[in-house]
Design a protein around this motif. Sequence first.
Motif, PDB file in Angstrom:
ATOM      1  N   LEU A 242      32.257  43.745  51.120  1.00 39.87           N
ATOM      2  CA  LEU A 242      33.239  44.005  49.853  1.00 39.87           C
ATOM      3  C   LEU A 242      33.796  45.131  50.179  1.00 39.87           C
ATOM      4  O   LEU A 242      34.767  45.181  49.699  1.00 39.87           O
ATOM      5  N   ASN A 243      33.041  46.042  50.743  1.00 42.49           N
ATOM      6  CA  ASN A 243      33.533  47.510  50.815  1.00 42.49           C
ATOM      7  C   ASN A 243      34.241  47.615  52.269  1.00 42.49           C
ATOM      8  O   ASN A 243      35.254  48.264  52.092  1.00 42.49           O
ATOM      9  N   SER A 244      34.031  46.884  53.157  1.00 40.35           N
ATOM     10  CA  SER A 244      34.669  47.352  54.641  1.00 40.35           C
ATOM     11  C   SER A 244      35.032  46.101  55.182  1.00 40.35           C
ATOM     12  O   SER A 244      35.905  46.535  56.307  1.00 40.35           O
ATOM     13  N   ASN A 245      34.398  45.078  55.160  1.00 38.73           N
ATOM     14  CA  ASN A 245      35.422  43.815  55.689  1.00 38.73           C
ATOM     15  C   ASN A 245      36.830  43.290  54.988  1.00 38.73           C
ATOM     16  O   ASN A 245      36.753  43.195  54.115  1.00 38.73           O
ATOM     17  N   THR A 246      37.813  43.505  55.949  1.00 41.21           N
ATOM     18  CA  THR A 246      39.210  43.398  55.410  1.00 41.21           C
ATOM     19  C   THR A 246      39.347  42.088  54.848  1.00 41.21           C
ATOM     20  O   THR A 246      40.047  41.850  53.830  1.00 41.21           O
ATOM     21  N   LEU A 247      38.612  41.009  55.353  1.00 42.05           N
ATOM     22  CA  LEU A 247      38.942  39.621  55.005  1.00 42.05           C
ATOM     23  C   LEU A 247      38.094  39.545  53.269  1.00 42.05           C
ATOM     24  O   LEU A 247      38.809  38.975  52.531  1.00 42.05           O
ATOM     25  N   PHE A 248      37.070  40.063  53.296  1.00 37.17           N
ATOM     26  CA  PHE A 248      36.558  40.139  51.768  1.00 37.17           C
ATOM     27  C   PHE A 248      36.702  41.295  51.082  1.00 37.17           C
ATOM     28  O   PHE A 248      36.050  41.222  49.789  1.00 37.17           O
ATOM     29  N   ASN A 249      37.444  42.270  51.402  1.00 33.82           N
ATOM     30  CA  ASN A 249      37.650  43.376  50.402  1.00 33.82           C
ATOM     31  C   ASN A 249      38.405  42.976  49.392  1.00 33.82           C
ATOM     32  O   ASN A 249      39.613  42.138  49.215  1.00 33.82           O
ATOM     33  N   ILE A 250      37.819  43.226  48.097  1.00 38.43           N
ATOM     34  CA  ILE A 250      38.599  42.726  46.760  1.00 38.43           C
ATOM     35  C   ILE A 250      39.231  43.675  46.131  1.00 38.43           C
ATOM     36  O   ILE A 250      39.881  43.385  44.866  1.00 38.43           O
ATOM     37  N   ASN A 251      39.255  45.018  46.454  1.00 35.23           N
ATOM     38  CA  ASN A 251      39.731  46.004  45.604  1.00 35.23           C
ATOM     39  C   ASN A 251      41.346  45.715  45.116  1.00 35.23           C
ATOM     40  O   ASN A 251      41.441  45.936  44.044  1.00 35.23           O
ATOM     41  N   ASN A 252      42.196  45.525  46.337  1.00 41.12           N
ATOM     42  CA  ASN A 252      43.523  45.373  45.658  1.00 41.12           C
ATOM     43  C   ASN A 252      43.538  43.929  44.696  1.00 41.12           C
ATOM     44  O   ASN A 252      44.328  44.223  43.884  1.00 41.12           O
ATOM     45  N   THR A 253      43.155  42.744  45.080  1.00 43.77           N
ATOM     46  CA  THR A 253      43.288  41.610  44.418  1.00 43.77           C
ATOM     47  C   THR A 253      42.715  41.920  43.042  1.00 43.77           C
ATOM     48  O   THR A 253      43.200  41.688  41.722  1.00 43.77           O
ATOM     49  N   LEU A 254      41.441  42.759  42.913  1.00 46.08           N
ATOM     50  CA  LEU A 254      40.931  42.949  41.590  1.00 46.08           C
ATOM     51  C   LEU A 254      41.789  43.678  40.556  1.00 46.08           C
ATOM     52  O   LEU A 254      42.033  43.422  39.592  1.00 46.08           O
ATOM     53  N   LYS A 255      42.293  44.763  41.366  1.00 42.10           N
ATOM     54  CA  LYS A 255      42.864  45.786  40.506  1.00 42.10           C
ATOM     55  C   LYS A 255      44.470  45.173  40.078  1.00 42.10           C
ATOM     56  O   LYS A 255      44.746  45.738  38.964  1.00 42.10           O
ATOM     57  N   ASN A 256      45.054  44.358  40.704  1.00 42.33           N
ATOM     58  CA  ASN A 256      46.117  43.624  40.587  1.00 42.33           C
ATOM     59  C   ASN A 256      45.917  42.409  39.265  1.00 42.33           C
ATOM     60  O   ASN A 256      46.672  41.851  38.850  1.00 42.33           O
ATOM     61  N   ASN A 257      44.725  42.092  39.155  1.00 43.66           N
ATOM     62  CA  ASN A 257      44.559  40.947  38.184  1.00 43.66           C
ATOM     63  C   ASN A 257      43.173  41.367  37.250  1.00 43.66           C
ATOM     64  O   ASN A 257      42.482  40.430  36.814  1.00 43.66           O
ATOM     65  N   LEU A 258      43.394  42.341  36.806  1.00 44.90           N
ATOM     66  CA  LEU A 258      42.376  43.011  35.777  1.00 44.90           C
ATOM     67  C   LEU A 258      42.785  42.434  34.287  1.00 44.90           C
ATOM     68  O   LEU A 258      43.884  42.668  34.173  1.00 44.90           O
ATOM     69  N   THR A 259      41.955  41.990  33.443  1.00 43.24           N
ATOM     70  CA  THR A 259      42.318  41.820  32.000  1.00 43.24           C
ATOM     71  C   THR A 259      41.283  42.831  31.126  1.00 43.24           C
ATOM     72  O   THR A 259      40.240  43.179  31.587  1.00 43.24           O
ATOM     73  N   SER A 260      41.984  43.344  30.097  1.00 43.32           N
ATOM     74  CA  SER A 260      41.169  44.264  29.360  1.00 43.32           C
ATOM     75  C   SER A 260      39.943  43.387  28.433  1.00 43.32           C
ATOM     76  O   SER A 260      40.289  42.453  27.918  1.00 43.32           O
ATOM     77  N   VAL A 261      38.715  43.915  28.447  1.00 46.21           N
ATOM     78  CA  VAL A 261      37.698  43.608  27.778  1.00 46.21           C
ATOM     79  C   VAL A 261      37.595  44.524  26.459  1.00 46.21           C
ATOM     80  O   VAL A 261      37.689  44.173  25.264  1.00 46.21           O
ATOM     81  N   ASP A 262      37.876  45.715  26.770  1.00 48.44           N
ATOM     82  CA  ASP A 262      37.953  47.052  25.435  1.00 48.44           C
ATOM     83  C   ASP A 262      38.476  48.006  26.245  1.00 48.44           C
ATOM     84  O   ASP A 262      38.078  48.974  26.778  1.00 48.44           O
ATOM     85  N   ALA A 263      40.080  48.032  26.057  1.00 48.66           N
ATOM     86  CA  ALA A 263      40.732  48.950  26.769  1.00 48.66           C
ATOM     87  C   ALA A 263      40.421  50.619  26.100  1.00 48.66           C
ATOM     88  O   ALA A 263      40.347  51.383  27.176  1.00 48.66           O
ATOM     89  N   GLU A 264      39.830  50.712  25.035  1.00 45.79           N
ATOM     90  CA  GLU A 264      39.674  51.962  24.658  1.00 45.79           C
ATOM     91  C   GLU A 264      38.215  52.681  25.444  1.00 45.79           C
ATOM     92  O   GLU A 264      38.332  53.851  25.582  1.00 45.79           O
ATOM     93  N   ALA A 265      37.295  51.696  25.619  1.00 49.86           N
ATOM     94  CA  ALA A 265      36.275  51.930  26.279  1.00 49.86           C
ATOM     95  C   ALA A 265      36.450  52.117  27.898  1.00 49.86           C
ATOM     96  O   ALA A 265      35.544  52.552  28.607  1.00 49.86           O
ATOM     97  N   GLY A 266      37.479  51.528  28.449  1.00 53.99           N
ATOM     98  CA  GLY A 266      37.861  51.534  29.646  1.00 53.99           C
ATOM     99  C   GLY A 266      37.121  50.309  30.332  1.00 53.99           C
ATOM    100  O   GLY A 266      36.900  50.377  31.581  1.00 53.99           O
TER     101      GLY A 266
END
Length: 349
Positions: A242-266
Amino acid sequence: MATLQDELNALLSKHYTADTPGAVILVAKGERILYQHSAGVASKATGAAIIPQTNFRLASVSKQFTAMGVQLLAAEGLLRLQDELSLYFPELEHLGRVQLWHLLNHTSGLPDFEDYIPADQTAQLTDVDVLTLTAAQRHLLYSPGSRFQYSNTAFVLLGLLIERVKGVPYGDFLREYLLRPLQMNDSLLYQTDADIPHRAMGYAKTAAGKFILSDQSIGSATRGDGCMYTSAVDFLKWHQALNSNTLFNINNTLKNNLTSVDAEAGWYYGMGWFYEQLPKDDYLLLHSGDTCGFTNLVMRYPKQDVLVVCFSNIANNQNFLQELLQVLKGFPELMPSSQLAWQLPQLTR
């Protein structure tokens, strides 16, 4: 001053003996394993000890593997996260315009299948059973995307979605596209006749303090939401990919598809992970997993490349996890503190 090893050894020794069910803990930073130890037995029937290679039922920690399967299909151009669920499940068209990313983020509004299990049900539910129960409902719980509500139904359907799109059983897909490429050779998706190597059996503790077998339940055979088996050793391979393999890296997909659970708490959720925004542009990814005989927690600090894994073959073992978190708080140079981790049992049920 006590070291991380001293503190974690003492924690395991406090809770488990050579003849009780127990746990495994792994802490890694980059390529270096800082702590890897276990206590207790994987099976009271055989007396086999828990080792780092012991395979535990992940329960809801499985959801990140399902999400990755959907991401791989999107990367192949076989689907889009904005596609409507009814495109793949026409039998659900009457429930409204639910998109795939709503399922991935627990904002779909789909009814909880657990609330509609027939009172006389004795056989374990299958994924198709969940689809049937869902299709029988007349409306959503709320408008898609309007709020966060944890949903096992959503991830069961995502596992079925992968089967419909690829035309192969979900377990075969996971093995071919995720587990084999990452050499997670002992990991697999549960099925009734599966030969699970180094298998941990699940247990529950009675009011009298006795451990009884509690490995399966009516709802524990549904796949996309909680049926992965893996070990601490194999999960480290997953984390590194998840950190280093280009195929499995989720960072971009994750950050573009986050939904808020508690925005104030982050606090946010996306792609099978809870996400906590920390100071100094840092963040934490984590998930717990609780089922009839297992209690699990995984935590990843991607910027520090730190992983914490705790798998236990004891149901409702959150007290042990809380004590583990208390120990980890004493090493902030390794792991920034998290408030979200303390709340996970409440958020995932």
